[in-house]
Design a protein around this motif. Structure first.
Motif, mmCIF file in Angstrom:
data_model
loop_
_atom_site.group_PDB
_atom_site.id
_atom_site.type_symbol
_atom_site.label_atom_id
_atom_site.label_comp_id
_atom_site.label_asym_id
_atom_site.label_seq_id
_atom_site.Cartn_x
_atom_site.Cartn_y
_atom_site.Cartn_z
ATOM 1 N N LYS A 106 15.367 6.459 76.761
ATOM 2 C CA LYS A 106 14.323 7.427 76.465
ATOM 3 C C LYS A 106 12.942 6.781 76.303
ATOM 4 C CE LYS A 106 17.421 10.646 74.077
ATOM 5 N NZ LYS A 106 17.640 11.392 72.820
ATOM 6 N N ALA A 107 12.919 5.453 76.228
ATOM 7 C CA ALA A 107 11.643 4.760 76.020
ATOM 8 C C ALA A 107 10.916 4.601 77.350
ATOM 9 C CB ALA A 107 11.884 3.391 75.380
ATOM 10 N N SER A 108 9.705 5.074 77.436
ATOM 11 C CA SER A 108 8.900 4.945 78.647
ATOM 12 C C SER A 108 7.425 5.115 78.292
ATOM 13 C CB SER A 108 9.307 5.988 79.698
ATOM 14 O OG SER A 108 9.038 7.292 79.224
ATOM 15 N N THR A 151 6.477 7.460 74.924
ATOM 16 C CA THR A 151 7.268 8.578 74.403
ATOM 17 C C THR A 151 7.311 8.506 72.881
ATOM 18 O OG1 THR A 151 9.272 7.254 74.616
ATOM 19 C CG2 THR A 151 8.686 8.668 76.478
ATOM 20 N N PRO A 152 7.536 9.652 72.216
ATOM 21 C CA PRO A 152 7.595 9.636 70.745
ATOM 22 C C PRO A 152 8.625 8.645 70.208
ATOM 23 C CG PRO A 152 7.450 11.889 71.551
ATOM 24 C CD PRO A 152 7.634 11.024 72.754
ATOM 25 N N GLU A 153 9.774 8.523 70.899
ATOM 26 C CA GLU A 153 10.801 7.590 70.435
ATOM 27 C C GLU A 153 10.291 6.154 70.477
ATOM 28 O OE1 GLU A 153 12.607 11.283 72.012
ATOM 29 O OE2 GLU A 153 11.188 9.793 72.815
ATOM 30 N N LEU A 154 9.584 5.799 71.551
ATOM 31 C CA LEU A 154 9.067 4.442 71.683
ATOM 32 C C LEU A 154 8.006 4.160 70.615
ATOM 33 C CD1 LEU A 154 8.823 1.755 73.230
ATOM 34 C CD2 LEU A 154 7.156 2.867 74.728
ATOM 35 N N VAL A 155 7.100 5.103 70.405
ATOM 36 C CA VAL A 155 6.052 4.913 69.409
ATOM 37 C C VAL A 155 6.653 4.770 68.018
ATOM 38 C CG1 VAL A 155 4.032 5.953 68.328
ATOM 39 C CG2 VAL A 155 4.334 6.122 70.812
ATOM 40 N N ALA A 156 7.700 5.593 67.713
ATOM 41 C CA ALA A 156 8.321 5.548 66.385
ATOM 42 C C ALA A 156 9.032 4.227 66.144
ATOM 43 C CB ALA A 156 9.298 6.712 66.230
ATOM 44 N N ARG A 157 9.631 3.643 67.174
ATOM 45 C CA ARG A 157 10.349 2.384 66.995
ATOM 46 C C ARG A 157 9.388 1.227 66.778
ATOM 47 N NH1 ARG A 157 15.425 1.460 70.912
ATOM 48 N NH2 ARG A 157 15.375 -0.405 69.630
#
Length: 608
Positions: A106-108, A151-157
């Protein structure tokens, strides 16, 4: 997280990857050529294709970053409306894992959200005129690309709640643009009240010729008188002894000191900089090469080599360089003011070599012989040169053609190298002819008189033709004069004299010419990129003379003494004689008004 080093994260890098060089479009549909104002000091051009269904697509490459990396343009034409935007590839999957160490499907990163270009315009009369926006950011490139396009997932990690996030200030630029089908000239839309800064050529140090080789002092051999034995005295007659003069051997010829081998030629560009120049237009650095952005002014521009390539070329056996060109219709090296593909000058003497046609957009390497039987037929001589060696003995100017196509064209140059001639390197080389001693501008007490030379009153134009040119716009020959309508692009045009005026000006005492100008608001000789009203150059050495303010549309005659107190020196010139000794460029200002203006030039005369 691993450090992200992909070059296209940088805003400037992405801009270059998307805009700085165009590939020819496919054969299907209609190919358009666009010019965008507002991205750089000079316009940026690219090509795109409009399909039968109105879909727009284009593609550019950037050798300065990665020859295999391309940035696409996409858009549509709906009726008379055209819209385009950049389509920069995102980062995901294995590439994301390599760059960041995150293995998450999901990270992009959507790079179009970080950096991009949008254009909108209306089609009228066969051309498009419109506006656009370029958006980017100021901040750490890799981190800001994630924050703006991840992506929100990448930013959150990467930035958990409470973690400090760097500032990524958005930046936008307003653009104007024009487009027309390929091969159709179109006037570029200029941003209002935006004047490009004057570009000063890089300063170069004048070349100091090597001291002449002094032969070693040779002492003549000491001659010892022979020992004379006393003669035996006979009672009858006394014979004097026969004295033979000693045999004197001539001294051996003085040894010629071996010349220091020439240094290897430098790269055309390195570290984002270059010492090469363009005779018109401007250059941009592309890795170890340079690329030319042509001004579309109906004249031919050249790559001008720096001082490292000047001097004695006789030790070299060949010249090698890589060149590419594309766009427009190819024209020969004798058209549009061109005087060859490769040109060498030794003062007024010159040699030219023409290369095979190669206008496909791909780099090709050319090797030009400088010695041996092959060189004899490879070069055309002029300016009084009796042989190629006459020119090679002291090269004062070296240039390679930068413009090959009629219309919007582009070119690139790299790997310019001279290879030593094994035969010349093994044999002692005679010293290169030295330049004649400086000649006084006006003969006086203790000064050598000027040599007798005729008045140079060659007409500027004859029978509706001229070999004068302009660096911007187009020159218009009349019966015996030339005229120029300025393109109104915020820059200053100059009339450029043909090679007839190159060489030694020291025998002349004054320069005369008639000039007229009118229109717009008068602009001084230091405004809008101007560098004087009358400009002389010897390589990088320069001298300028400024005229009275006459902008009433009438012809005025000017007499300019070729004396130091009438000229301002530049480029490291210590005296006017240094410039006059070998004039390689002679220009007279052609644009004197801000706005719609025009000018004319006639009766350019040099008098002894």
């Amino acid at each position: 997280m691993k450090r992200m080093t992909r070059p296209t994260f940088g805003a400037g890098a992405v801009l270059a990857a998307g805009l700085l060089a165009g590939l020819p479009a496919a054969a299907q549909g209609t190919t358009w050529q666009a010019t965008v104002q507002g991205l750089e000091d000079n316009p940026v051009t690219f090509d795109f294709e409009v399909a039968a269904d109105g879909a727009i697509s284009g593609q550019t490459t950037t050798p300065a970053l990665d020859p295999e990396q391309a940035t696409r343009f996409v858009g549509r034409q709906d009726g008379s409306r055209m819209t385009l935007r950049t389509d920069i590839p995102g980062i995901a999957g294995e590439e994301m894992e390599k760059l960041s160490g995150i293995d998450d499907p999901k990270a992009s990163i959507d790079m179009n959200k970080a950096v991009g270009l949008t254009l909108e315009g209306d089609l009228a009369g066969g051309t498009v005129h419109g506006t656009g926006t370029y958006h980017s950011f100021a901040g750490p490139p890799g981190v800001c690309s994630i924050l703006l396009g991840g992506t929100p997932e990448l930013v959150a990690r990467i930035f958990p709640p409470g973690a400090e996030r760097p500032a990524c200030a958005p930046e936008t630029r307003d653009l104007t643009w024009t487009a027309a089908p390929a091969g159709t000239p179109v006037a570029a839309t200029q941003p209002p009240t935006t004047q490009p800064p004057a570009t000063q050529p890089p300063a170069a140090q004048p070349i100091v010729p090597p001291p002449p080789i002094q032969p070693p002092a040779v002492q003549p051999p000491a001659v010892q008188p022979p020992a004379v034995q006393p003669a035996t005295v006979q009672p009858a007659t006394v014979q004097p002894p026969a004295v033979q003069p000693p045999a004197v051997q001539p001294p051996p010829p003085p040894a010629v000191a071996a010349a220091e081998p020439p240094k290897p030629d430098p790269p055309v560009a390195s570290g984002g900089k270059t010492d090469w120049q363009a005779t018109a237009g401007r250059l941009r650095v592309a890795g170890s090469r340079v690329e030319f952005l042509e001004p579309y002014d109906q004249t031919t521009s050249y790559y001008l080599a720096p001082a490292a390539y000047l001097g004695d070329w006789r030790p070299y056996g060949s010249l090698t360089f890589s060149k590419k060109s594309s766009g427009g219709r190819y024209y020969a090296p004798d058209q549009h003011g061109a005087d060859g593909d490769v040109v060498l000058h030794n003062g007024a003497m010159w040699a030219r070599h023409d290369i095979a046609e190669n206008h496909t957009g791909h780099y090709r390497t050319f090797t030009v012989p400088l010695s041996g039987p092959e060189a004899t037929g490879a070069w055309t001589l002029g300016g009084g040169a009796g042989s190629l060696a006459d020119v090679l003995a002291n090269v004062t100017e070296f240039r390679i053609r930068a413009e090959y196509g009629e219309g919007r064209d582009r070119s690139g140059l790299g790997n310019v190298r001279r290879a030593l001639d094994p035969m010349a390197a093994s044999a002692p080389m005679a010293p290169a002819p030295m330049a004649p001693a400086p000649m006084a501008s006006d003969a006086g007490a203790g000064q050598a008189p000027r040599p007798a030379v005729p008045v140079d009153d060659r007409p500027v134009a004859a029978n509706g033709a001229t070999d004068w040119a302009v660096n911007l716009g187009k020159v218009k020959p009349a019966v015996s004069w030339i005229e120029h309508d300025a393109p109104g692009d915020g820059r200053t045009s100059y009339y450029i004299a043909p090679p007839h005026y190159h060489g030694d000006w020291r025998p002349y005492a004054q320069l005369e010419f008639d000039k007229k100008s009118a229109g717009g608001t008068y602009a001084g000789p230091d405004e809008y990129g101007a560098a004087g009203d009358v400009v002389l150059r010897n390589g990088t050495l320069s001298a300028r003379h400024d005229l009275p303010r006459d902008h009433d549309g009438d012809w005025h005659t000017y007499t300019v003494p070729l004396a130091t107190d009438s000229w301002q020196l530049g480029g490291g010139a210590a005296s006017l004689d240094q410039v006059l000794g070998n004039v390689t460029d002679f220009q007279i200002r052609a644009e004197y008004g801000a706005g719609t203006d025009s000018s004319g030039l006639r009766k350019v005369i040099r008098r002894p």
